[in-house]
Structures are given as structure tokens and as C-alpha cells.
Design a protein around this motif. Structure first.
Motif, PDB file in Angstrom:
ATOM      1  N   LYS A  45      19.532   6.004   8.614  1.00 16.54           N
ATOM      2  CA  LYS A  45      18.766   6.566   9.720  1.00 16.54           C
ATOM      3  C   LYS A  45      17.548   5.694   9.940  1.00 16.54           C
ATOM      4  CE  LYS A  45      19.561  11.498   9.902  1.00 16.54           C
ATOM      5  NZ  LYS A  45      18.929  12.803   9.863  1.00 16.54           N
ATOM      6  N   ALA A  46      17.230   5.477  11.190  1.00 19.63           N
ATOM      7  CA  ALA A  46      16.035   4.709  11.525  1.00 19.63           C
ATOM      8  C   ALA A  46      14.807   5.575  11.263  1.00 19.63           C
ATOM      9  CB  ALA A  46      16.070   4.293  12.984  1.00 19.63           C
ATOM     10  N   LEU A  47      13.793   4.981  10.662  1.00 19.77           N
ATOM     11  CA  LEU A  47      12.542   5.694  10.444  1.00 19.77           C
ATOM     12  C   LEU A  47      11.702   5.601  11.707  1.00 19.77           C
ATOM     13  CD1 LEU A  47      11.695   4.621   6.809  1.00 19.77           C
ATOM     14  CD2 LEU A  47      12.718   6.736   7.595  1.00 19.77           C
ATOM     15  N   LYS A  48      10.853   6.571  11.899  1.00 22.50           N
ATOM     16  CA  LYS A  48      10.036   6.643  13.111  1.00 22.50           C
ATOM     17  C   LYS A  48       8.569   6.549  12.746  1.00 22.50           C
ATOM     18  CE  LYS A  48      13.466   9.462  15.312  1.00 22.50           C
ATOM     19  NZ  LYS A  48      13.880  10.772  15.701  1.00 22.50           N
ATOM     20  N   GLY A  49       7.772   6.174  13.717  1.00 24.26           N
ATOM     21  CA  GLY A  49       6.340   6.098  13.503  1.00 24.26           C
ATOM     22  C   GLY A  49       5.841   4.670  13.561  1.00 24.26           C
ATOM     23  N   LEU A  52       6.349   2.887   9.891  1.00 26.43           N
ATOM     24  CA  LEU A  52       7.696   2.742   9.329  1.00 26.43           C
ATOM     25  C   LEU A  52       8.776   2.500  10.377  1.00 26.43           C
ATOM     26  CD1 LEU A  52       7.545   5.687   6.771  1.00 26.43           C
ATOM     27  CD2 LEU A  52       7.287   3.266   6.282  1.00 26.43           C
ATOM     28  N   GLY A  53       8.401   2.220  11.597  1.00 28.77           N
ATOM     29  CA  GLY A  53       9.347   2.135  12.703  1.00 28.77           C
ATOM     30  C   GLY A  53      10.418   1.074  12.608  1.00 28.77           C
ATOM     31  N   ASP A  54      10.209   0.021  11.833  1.00 27.00           N
ATOM     32  CA  ASP A  54      11.190  -1.062  11.742  1.00 27.00           C
ATOM     33  C   ASP A  54      12.137  -0.918  10.558  1.00 27.00           C
ATOM     34  OD1 ASP A  54      10.028  -2.261  13.954  1.00 27.00           O
ATOM     35  OD2 ASP A  54       8.658  -3.445  12.727  1.00 27.00           O
ATOM     36  N   TYR A  55      12.041   0.162   9.822  1.00 28.77           N
ATOM     37  CA  TYR A  55      12.804   0.315   8.586  1.00 28.77           C
ATOM     38  C   TYR A  55      13.898   1.355   8.723  1.00 28.77           C
ATOM     39  CZ  TYR A  55       8.805  -2.209   6.734  1.00 28.77           C
ATOM     40  OH  TYR A  55       7.820  -3.138   6.515  1.00 28.77           O
ATOM     41  N   TRP A  56      14.842   1.283   7.786  1.00 21.61           N
ATOM     42  CA  TRP A  56      15.972   2.214   7.737  1.00 21.61           C
ATOM     43  C   TRP A  56      15.976   2.935   6.408  1.00 21.61           C
ATOM     44  CZ3 TRP A  56      19.757   3.141  11.441  1.00 21.61           C
ATOM     45  CH2 TRP A  56      19.575   2.432  12.629  1.00 21.61           C
ATOM     46  N   ILE A  69      16.465  -4.296   7.657  1.00 31.12           N
ATOM     47  CA  ILE A  69      17.715  -4.975   7.963  1.00 31.12           C
ATOM     48  C   ILE A  69      17.391  -6.250   8.735  1.00 31.12           C
ATOM     49  CG2 ILE A  69      19.922  -4.814   9.156  1.00 31.12           C
ATOM     50  CD1 ILE A  69      19.804  -1.778   8.620  1.00 31.12           C
ATOM     51  N   GLN A  70      17.767  -7.380   8.153  1.00 26.46           N
ATOM     52  CA  GLN A  70      17.495  -8.687   8.754  1.00 26.46           C
ATOM     53  C   GLN A  70      18.798  -9.242   9.322  1.00 26.46           C
ATOM     54  OE1 GLN A  70      15.798 -10.839   5.461  1.00 26.46           O
ATOM     55  NE2 GLN A  70      13.912  -9.638   5.500  1.00 26.46           N
ATOM     56  N   ASP A  71      19.000  -9.001  10.614  1.00 27.54           N
ATOM     57  CA  ASP A  71      20.256  -9.377  11.269  1.00 27.54           C
ATOM     58  C   ASP A  71      20.532 -10.873  11.253  1.00 27.54           C
ATOM     59  OD1 ASP A  71      21.172  -6.783  12.144  1.00 27.54           O
ATOM     60  OD2 ASP A  71      19.482  -6.788  13.523  1.00 27.54           O
ATOM     61  N   GLU A  72      19.505 -11.684  11.436  1.00 23.28           N
ATOM     62  CA  GLU A  72      19.710 -13.127  11.528  1.00 23.28           C
ATOM     63  C   GLU A  72      20.186 -13.735  10.207  1.00 23.28           C
ATOM     64  OE1 GLU A  72      15.608 -12.174  10.346  1.00 23.28           O
ATOM     65  OE2 GLU A  72      16.764 -11.600  12.104  1.00 23.28           O
ATOM     66  N   LYS A  73      19.870 -13.096   9.068  1.00 26.88           N
ATOM     67  CA  LYS A  73      20.274 -13.605   7.751  1.00 26.88           C
ATOM     68  C   LYS A  73      21.404 -12.796   7.128  1.00 26.88           C
ATOM     69  CE  LYS A  73      15.585 -14.955   6.487  1.00 26.88           C
ATOM     70  NZ  LYS A  73      14.524 -14.730   5.494  1.00 26.88           N
ATOM     71  N   VAL A  75      21.055  -9.806   5.784  1.00 27.42           N
ATOM     72  CA  VAL A  75      20.445  -9.325   4.549  1.00 27.42           C
ATOM     73  C   VAL A  75      19.897  -7.914   4.767  1.00 27.42           C
ATOM     74  CG1 VAL A  75      18.482  -9.642   2.984  1.00 27.42           C
ATOM     75  CG2 VAL A  75      19.835 -11.601   3.694  1.00 27.42           C
ATOM     76  N   VAL A  76      20.162  -7.050   3.799  1.00 25.19           N
ATOM     77  CA  VAL A  76      19.520  -5.744   3.738  1.00 25.19           C
ATOM     78  C   VAL A  76      18.515  -5.841   2.604  1.00 25.19           C
ATOM     79  CG1 VAL A  76      19.836  -3.280   3.353  1.00 25.19           C
ATOM     80  CG2 VAL A  76      21.572  -4.568   4.600  1.00 25.19           C
ATOM     81  N   LEU A  77      17.225  -5.835   2.950  1.00 21.37           N
ATOM     82  CA  LEU A  77      16.152  -5.986   1.975  1.00 21.37           C
ATOM     83  C   LEU A  77      15.656  -4.601   1.570  1.00 21.37           C
ATOM     84  CD1 LEU A  77      14.207  -7.827   0.422  1.00 21.37           C
ATOM     85  CD2 LEU A  77      12.704  -7.736   2.415  1.00 21.37           C
ATOM     86  N   VAL A  78      15.847  -4.251   0.312  1.00 19.66           N
ATOM     87  CA  VAL A  78      15.404  -2.959  -0.208  1.00 19.66           C
ATOM     88  C   VAL A  78      13.919  -3.051  -0.520  1.00 19.66           C
ATOM     89  CG1 VAL A  78      15.710  -1.239  -2.016  1.00 19.66           C
ATOM     90  CG2 VAL A  78      17.698  -2.485  -1.138  1.00 19.66           C
ATOM     91  N   LEU A  79      13.129  -2.189   0.123  1.00 18.73           N
ATOM     92  CA  LEU A  79      11.686  -2.211  -0.033  1.00 18.73           C
ATOM     93  C   LEU A  79      11.176  -1.178  -1.030  1.00 18.73           C
ATOM     94  CD1 LEU A  79      10.790  -2.508   3.739  1.00 18.73           C
ATOM     95  CD2 LEU A  79      10.923  -4.346   2.059  1.00 18.73           C
ATOM     96  N   LYS A  80      11.775   0.025  -1.003  1.00 17.57           N
ATOM     97  CA  LYS A  80      11.351   1.112  -1.885  1.00 17.57           C
ATOM     98  C   LYS A  80      12.555   1.936  -2.303  1.00 17.57           C
ATOM     99  CE  LYS A  80       7.461   3.412  -1.090  1.00 17.57           C
ATOM    100  NZ  LYS A  80       6.489   4.287  -0.400  1.00 17.57           N
ATOM    101  N   VAL A  81      12.499   2.459  -3.512  1.00 16.98           N
ATOM    102  CA  VAL A  81      13.517   3.362  -4.035  1.00 16.98           C
ATOM    103  C   VAL A  81      12.781   4.476  -4.744  1.00 16.98           C
ATOM    104  CG1 VAL A  81      15.451   3.627  -5.617  1.00 16.98           C
ATOM    105  CG2 VAL A  81      15.154   1.480  -4.384  1.00 16.98           C
TER     106      VAL A  81
END
Length: 89
Positions: A45-49, A52-56, A69-73, A75-81
Motif C-alpha cells: 500500500k502506498a503511504l500518504k502524507g 511518507l508519500g513516496d514509500y510503500w 521502490i526504485q523503478d529505474e534500478k 530495487v526494493v529498498l527496505v527502510l524500516k522494519v
């Protein structure tokens, strides 16, 4: 078209603090669902605000995975868990 899953240093540290069964669930989810899809946005789900608007967000039980999510590469970059109660702080 397979996507690569990468962890930011902070996210890797957060993942190591979790119990082994939760870590296994999260890694299996990322490998089997997110990385194998043509579009990794299908399960998240896309985050809002403004902040956090650019994150999933992906949900695995009571835990959340915040990613960029980096479409050009491809790559799914995990930022927080973390647990759902504390992940958005």
C-alpha cells in the motif's frame, strides 16, 4: 522480471532484533511475493502524507516493512522494519 531486495543499514539492524520466526516470515514474504512480481506494488500500500508519500508498506502479521521502490534500478529498498504500533514513529 525479478526485483532485488536491499536493506538499509538501519532496517537490517531492526530485522536482527526480531525473533527468528518473524525474521523468517519477513524474508520469505519479500523473496516470494515482492521480488518475484513484475510489479512489487501489487501486494503493498502506498503511504500518504508529506513525510511518507513516496514509500510503500507491506504487512507481514503484526509487523510492517516500509520500502522505497526504485523503478529505474529494479530495487526494493527496505527502510524500516518493525511492529505495527511503533513503525510510523
Amino acid at each position: 522480471m525479478a526485483w532485488t531486495i536491499e536493506f538499509e543499514r538501519k532496517a537490517a539492524k531492526q530485522l536482527r532484533k526480531l525473533d527468528t520466526s518473524t525474521v523468517r516470515q519477513i524474508r520469505d514474504y519479500l523473496r516470494s511475493r515482492v521480488a518475484e512480481q513484475a510489479n512489487p506494488r501489487a501486494f503493498g500500500k502506498a503511504l500518504k502524507g508529506a513525510r511518507l508519500g513516496d514509500y510503500w508498506r507491506y504487512r507481514v502479521g503484526d509487523h510492517r516493512i516500509i520500502c522505497e521502490i526504485q523503478d529505474e534500478k529494479l530495487v526494493v529498498l527496505v527502510l524500516k522494519v518493525g511492529h505495527r504500533r511503533r513503525i510510523y514513529d
